[in-house]
Design a protein around this motif. Structure first.
Motif, short mmCIF file in Angstrom:
data_model
loop_
_atom_site.label_atom_id
_atom_site.label_comp_id
_atom_site.label_asym_id
_atom_site.label_seq_id
_atom_site.Cartn_x
_atom_site.Cartn_y
_atom_site.Cartn_z
N ASN A 1 0.27 4.15 -2.26
CA ASN A 1 0.23 5.35 -2.16
C ASN A 1 0.97 6.72 -2.45
O ASN A 1 0.12 7.89 -3.10
N GLN A 2 1.81 6.33 -2.17
CA GLN A 2 2.38 7.52 -2.22
C GLN A 2 2.85 7.83 -4.11
O GLN A 2 2.57 9.06 -4.16
N PRO A 3 2.83 6.98 -5.38
CA PRO A 3 2.13 8.23 -6.09
C PRO A 3 1.08 8.25 -6.86
O PRO A 3 0.83 9.21 -7.22
N LEU A 4 0.44 7.50 -5.90
CA LEU A 4 -1.11 8.37 -5.73
C LEU A 4 -1.67 9.08 -5.48
O LEU A 4 -1.96 9.99 -5.82
N VAL A 5 -1.09 9.85 -4.04
CA VAL A 5 -0.39 11.02 -3.42
C VAL A 5 -0.46 11.82 -4.99
O VAL A 5 -1.22 12.68 -4.92
N ALA A 6 0.84 11.62 -5.29
CA ALA A 6 0.88 12.49 -6.20
C ALA A 6 -0.05 12.66 -7.29
O ALA A 6 0.17 14.04 -7.74
N LYS B 1 3.58 15.95 -14.13
CA LYS B 1 4.16 14.99 -13.08
C LYS B 1 2.96 14.32 -12.10
O LYS B 1 3.34 13.02 -11.79
N VAL C 1 -3.12 12.17 -7.04
CA VAL C 1 -4.45 13.01 -6.77
C VAL C 1 -3.89 14.54 -7.13
O VAL C 1 -4.69 15.32 -7.49
N THR C 2 -2.52 14.68 -5.98
CA THR C 2 -2.17 16.44 -5.87
C THR C 2 -2.46 17.32 -7.18
O THR C 2 -2.83 18.00 -7.10
N ASN C 3 -1.10 16.41 -8.19
CA ASN C 3 -0.65 17.16 -9.33
C ASN C 3 -2.26 17.00 -10.21
O ASN C 3 -2.12 18.31 -10.76
N ASP D 1 4.25 5.76 -12.34
CA ASP D 1 5.22 4.90 -10.84
C ASP D 1 4.18 3.91 -10.56
O ASP D 1 4.87 2.94 -9.75
N ALA E 1 0.46 -1.22 0.31
CA ALA E 1 0.48 -0.31 0.04
C ALA E 1 0.73 1.05 -0.35
O ALA E 1 0.51 1.93 -0.79
N HIS E 2 1.91 1.12 0.89
CA HIS E 2 2.51 1.83 1.07
C HIS E 2 2.98 2.50 -0.39
O HIS E 2 3.19 3.89 -1.10
#
Lengths: 798, 212
Positions: free
Chosen positions: A590-595, A623, A597-599, A630, A586-587
């Motif tokens: 999640n990291q690329p997913l956060v990117a 991005k 979503v935010t981007n 990723d 998950a980690h």
């Protein structure tokens, strides 16, 4: 004429008497010779000698009165010298002289007898005498008428008397000589050394055998003045001298046994016997004796004596109690050791035979002894006897009767052997054995023994009770070994394996260690651990099997419970590790997913702004794309974790891979105590495969099989790997006798597992690997209650 | 956005993509952003005045998110919004107890982040305001003379003038003068107002009108 006859008889009688006396001596020799059958020649003499004894003794008695008239033979013989003839000769010479004076021929008579006497040749003498007599007769008758004076008859008478006297002397002498010759013959032919001495002990005669033996004649003996004692063995000299002197002094018979030196220096044993002869007034005249060679007899006697003494010494010194008893059982002789041991005198034992027996044993001993005496059979019993220190010690008493030809008991011979130590050891052994038996019957283990053929010889009580059988029930038919035991006591499913194991061990002697289900008296089955070892005798031959059986059912149950608990724990751990893994995944995602979503949100905001910030929006969108890529990368990496990428395929032999897999897993297989059997087809065709991948499949399958057998409680952990060329494909089977499978297809699904420590992806990976090789992987139920995993690969050409 | 004061958001995350994404989003909202790859970097950096908040990843290389929160707790600090890829309830409870504004599991939705940041900035603005009024009161307290500072706790404790004078050993009149001056300097309109100020300044009630 009558007077002449009387004289002749008297001389004959005297002669016979003396010869008879000597014959008595001979009779002793004869009787000795008679006993010795080897001396046949000697025996030949006996008859005439004995006859002569009778004759002489009769004669001897009848002539006792007259015996004094004639001189003794010896005296006569020795007196046949000129002096004895002197008076007769003088009378004869006087008669002859008178005859010459008177010119009478009577003197010729004397000359005639003298001629007969002194002319040695008998016939010539007789002829001369007859001639003279005829001449004289002629002269007398021619001249008879001439004169008749007194001198003539006187001369005739004197001459005649002289003639008769001489005649008588001559006859005696002739007879004596004859007797002497006969006696000498007898004496000299006798098997002994004959001798005679005078009253002083000087030899007057020694037989030729003496001269032969000692090498000395009479004169030589007499020179020493020792009556031949110089020839006696120095050790015997004093004794013989003393005996001889005593005999000489007292006029008694002389008897001695001593050694006499032979001419060649060797000593032999002789028995000397001398008897004195007396003159009319009881004075010793001399001695007659014979010395007989008794060397062999003496030596034999010596030997007999020695052996008797040895035997006696043996009996008396042997550390064994020996005794004799009368036919009725009364003791007659105990050897010193017996008396010493019992500390009793012979009288005490004689008075109370059973007094030395322990009071508790008396009755048994008495009755046994009575039975033996009654039935005349040997006795053998064990009882306590009183030792000389007052204690009682165990003895083995054995006795055997000496039976006569008629079957009567002559004597009992017996021995007592102190077996106290032995008895104590036996007692100790017995108590040890008893203790051992008690121990075996009390031990919380089941103990059994079997002979080398497998026939059970011992089951301890707990085992019989546990199994509800007796040893006899298991013996079965002769020579059937352990088969009845196994069929009776072992679970049918375990029986074949056990039978095989036993057969192998009983053949080779290697120890047995096996677990199986044992049938209880109640009919239930318990898992037991059976271990056995063989005892070998001194020649390394199998002699006896000793085994123990331990009920491990509770242990096994506990093991199962423990395994369950472990299984649950593992489940929990797996859940935890799964969550860990998923967290990590998950980690990563999640990291690329956060990117992303935010981007993408930012992109939206930039575009929403007035005026829209296109540049920033583009950058943000870029991005977001990168981040999304990723994420995709992460996904593919995770997939790669679970997926085997295909390697390079090469032609090879699957057997090599099987062996390599086994080598890789050797330690694990050993540790798992699996009985691994590899059965490879020798001429297996080649196949195209990626060795690493197939190796991974095999390792996976073998590990699965080991896990399967380790979870089962079965005593035998079987793992068999086979390779076959079958239906145009190369097939490899991995078989176990584990718990088996419920569903032989579901196990290949991903994330399905029957094991508590598996991810459930091994078999699915294996199947995909085999799939990439255009092969097939499947599972099926094994005949041995377990599972067979098989895979088949096409030949390399296809 | 209505505030004129300069707002700032500090983002601490070891993953550059996350830092950049959040920074991009906040900038598109017109919020000034400063990003740090580690807690150490943040601690070492000079901080600007004005309301701010901290977007903090739980997992950080050198000093972890919770550790940083614990370090900051003893001093005034920007409100913290935790973000994490694998949060759980105990972790959340712990963070909230230590004063975190929010706990956002990754990936979060943009409005969740916005709400949290708004709330955090609002709280920091309040805190700043609070901190500046206290500062004012402290300045007033510092302007008191020694005697006036002695009188303050006695008055706050509720002592009557006579009692307070006796305590200080001065006359009641003098006491009343000091009290008047003190009230003026402290800008307290009433005794109640003074007590409220004293409470803010943590001046203890040391005496009682009815004796100890």
């Amino acid at each position: 004429m009558c007077l002449i006859l009387q004289l002749a008889i008297a001389e004959t009688a005297a002669c016979g008497s003396k010869v008879g006396g000597r014959f008595q001596m001979c009779s002793a020799i004869a009787s000795f010779a008679f006993k010795d059958s080897s001396r046949v020649k000697s025996a030949n003499y006996i008859f005439p000698l004995v006859q002569m004894i009778d004759w002489s003794s009769v004669l001897g008695r009848s002539t006792i009165v007259q015996g004094s008239i004639g001189p003794n033979l010896e005296g006569f013989v020795r007196g046949l010298e000129l002096r004895h003839y002197a008076s007769a000769l003088a009378a004869g010479c006087a008669g002859t002289a008178l005859g010459i004076v008177e010119r009478e021929p009577y003197g010729a008579l004397f000359l005639f007898f003298a001629a007969i006497m002194f002319i040695k040749r008998r016939r010539v003498a007789i002829a001369v005498a007859v001639l003279l007599m005829v001449a004289c007769t002629f002269i007398v008758f021619v001249h008879a008428s001439d004169s008749a004076s007194l001198t003539r008859p006187a001369a005739f008478l004197l001459s005649t008397l002289a003639a008769i006297w001489l005649m008588s002397i001559w006859r005696s002498r002739t007879y004596a000589e004859q007797s002497l010759n006969e006696a000498k013959l007898i004496v000299e032919s006798m098997p002994g050394l004959g001798w005679a001495t005078d009253a002083k002990g000087n030899f007057v005669y020694v037989s030729p055998s003496v001269i032969d033996y000692v090498g000395k004649n009479t004169d030589e003996f007499n020179q020493a003045q020792r009556t031949g004692l110089e020839a006696v063995h120095p050790e015997d000299t004093d004794r013989v001298t003393a005996a001889w002197l005593t005999s000489m002094r007292e006029g008694t018979s002389f008897q001695s046994v001593h050694r006499i030196k032979r001419a060649d220096g060797e000593y032999r044993w002789f028995q000397a016997y001398g008897k004195p002869h007396f003159d009319g007034i009881g004075q010793v005249q001399g001695w007659f004796g014979t010395t007989i060679d008794v060397d062999e007899k003496h030596r034999a006697e010596q030997r007999l004596e020695d052996s008797e003494r040895q035997l006696r010494t043996l009996i008396d010194t042997l550390p064994v109690m020996i005794w004799c008893a009368s036919p009725s059982g009364e003791p007659t002789y105990p050897n010193p050791k017996t008396l010493e041991y019992l500390g009793a005198t012979f009288e005490e034992i004689k008075s109370d035979n059973f007094g030395v027996v322990h009071p508790d044993d008396v009755e048994g001993f008495q009755s046994a002894w009575a039975v033996c005496v009654e039935e005349k059979k040997p006795l053998s019993l064990i009882c306590r006897l009183r030792y000389n220190d007052g204690t009682h010690r165990w003895n083995r008493i054995t006795a055997a009767p000496l039976l006569s030809d008629k079957g009567d008991i002559i004597e009992w011979y017996g021995t007592n052997v102190d077996i106290e130590e032995l008895h104590q050891i036996q007692e100790e052994l017995r108590s040890n054995a008893e203790r051992l038996r008690l121990m075996l019957d009390t031990l919380p283990a089941f103990v059994w023994c079997a002979d080398p053929k497998g026939q059970p010889t011992y089951f301890n009580k707990p085992l019989m009770k546990y199994s509800g059988v007796t040893l006899e029930e298991l013996r079965g038919v002769e020579g059937s070994g352990f088969a009845p035991m196994i069929s009776r006591l072992v679970h049918p499913a375990d029986a074949p394996a056990l039978l095989e194991r036993f057969e192998q061990s009983f053949k080779t002697g290697e120890p047995i260690a096996i677990k199986y289900r044992h049938r209880l008296a109640t009919g239930q089955y318990h898992l037991v651990d059976c271990r056995a070892r063989v005892l070998r005798d001194s020649r390394n031959k199998l002699s006896q099997w000793y085994g123990v059986i331990v009920d491990v059912e509770e242990e096994a149950q506990a093991q199962v419970k423990l395994q369950k608990a472990q299984h649950q724990l593992e489940l929990a751990t797996r859940a935890a590790s799964l969550s860990e893994l998923s967290a990590s995944i998950a980690h990563e995602l999640n990291q690329p997913l956060v990117a992303v979503v935010t981007n993408s949100s930012a992109t939206e905001n930039w575009l929403d702004a007035t005026p829209p910030n296109i540049l920033r929006a583009k950058a943000s969108a870029h991005k977001a794309t990168d981040a999304a890529n990723d994420a995709a990368e992460v996904i593919s990496r995770i997939k790669a974790l679970f997926r085997q990428s295909g390697g390079s395929k090469k032609a090879g032999n699957l057997n090599d891979v099987v062996l390599e897999a086994c080598t890789l897993l050797r330690e694990r297989i050993t540790a798992s105590k699996c009985d691994l059997r590899i059965d490879l087809e020798p001429n297996l065709p080649g196949a195209q495969f990626d060795k690493g991948l197939i190796l991974q499949v095999l390792v996976n399958l073998i590990q699965n099989a080991m896990d399967a057998v380790s979870t089962g409680n079965g005593a035998m952990r079987l793992l068999e790997i086979r390779s076959r060329y079958k239906d145009g494909t190369i097939q490899v089977d991995v078989e176990d006798n584990g718990v088996g499978l419920q569903d032989t297809e579901k196990i290949f699904e991903p994330f399905y597992t029957t094991k508590h420590n598996g991810m459930g992806i091994g078999l699915s990976i294996c199947r995909s690997i085999i799939g990439t090789h255009a092969g097939k992987l499947w599972a099926s139920q094994s005949e041995k209650s377990g599972t067979v995993f098989s895979f088949a690969l096409p030949l390399s050409g296809e | 956005m209505s505030h004129e004061d300069h707002k700032a958001v500090f983002v601490i995350d070891d993953d550059k993509r996350v830092r950049d994404g959040i920074s991009e989003l906040l900038e598109s909202w017109g919020i000034d952003v400063k990003t740090f790859a580690s807690a150490r970097e943040y601690l070492d950096a000079p901080k600007a005045q004005g309301p701010s908040c901290l977007v903090l990843d739980v997992r950080l290389p050198d000093i972890g998110g919770f550790e940083l929160q614990a370090q900051l707790a003893s001093q005034p600090h920007p409100p913290i919004i935790f973000i994490t890829g694998h949060g759980d309830i105990p972790m959340t409870v712990r963070a909230m107890k230590l004063g975190a504004v929010d706990f956002l599991p990754k990936p979060f939705k943009k409005h969740e982040l916005r709400v949290a940041i708004e709330a955090a900035l609002e709280r920091d603005r309040d805190a700043l305001r609070e901190r500046s009024s206290l500062h004012e009161l402290q300045n007033r307290l510092e302007s008191l003379s020694t005697r006036e500072r002695d009188v303050l706790p006695l008055v706050v404790s509720g002592l009557m003038n006579k009692q307070g004078a006796a305590k200080l050993g001065i006359s009641e009149i003098t006491f009343q003068i000091h009290r008047g001056n003190m009230m003026r300097k402290m800008q307290a309109d009433s005794l109640a107002d003074l007590v409220r100020i004293a409470t803010k300044l943590s001046i203890p009630i040391t005496h009682s009108r009815y004796g100890n």
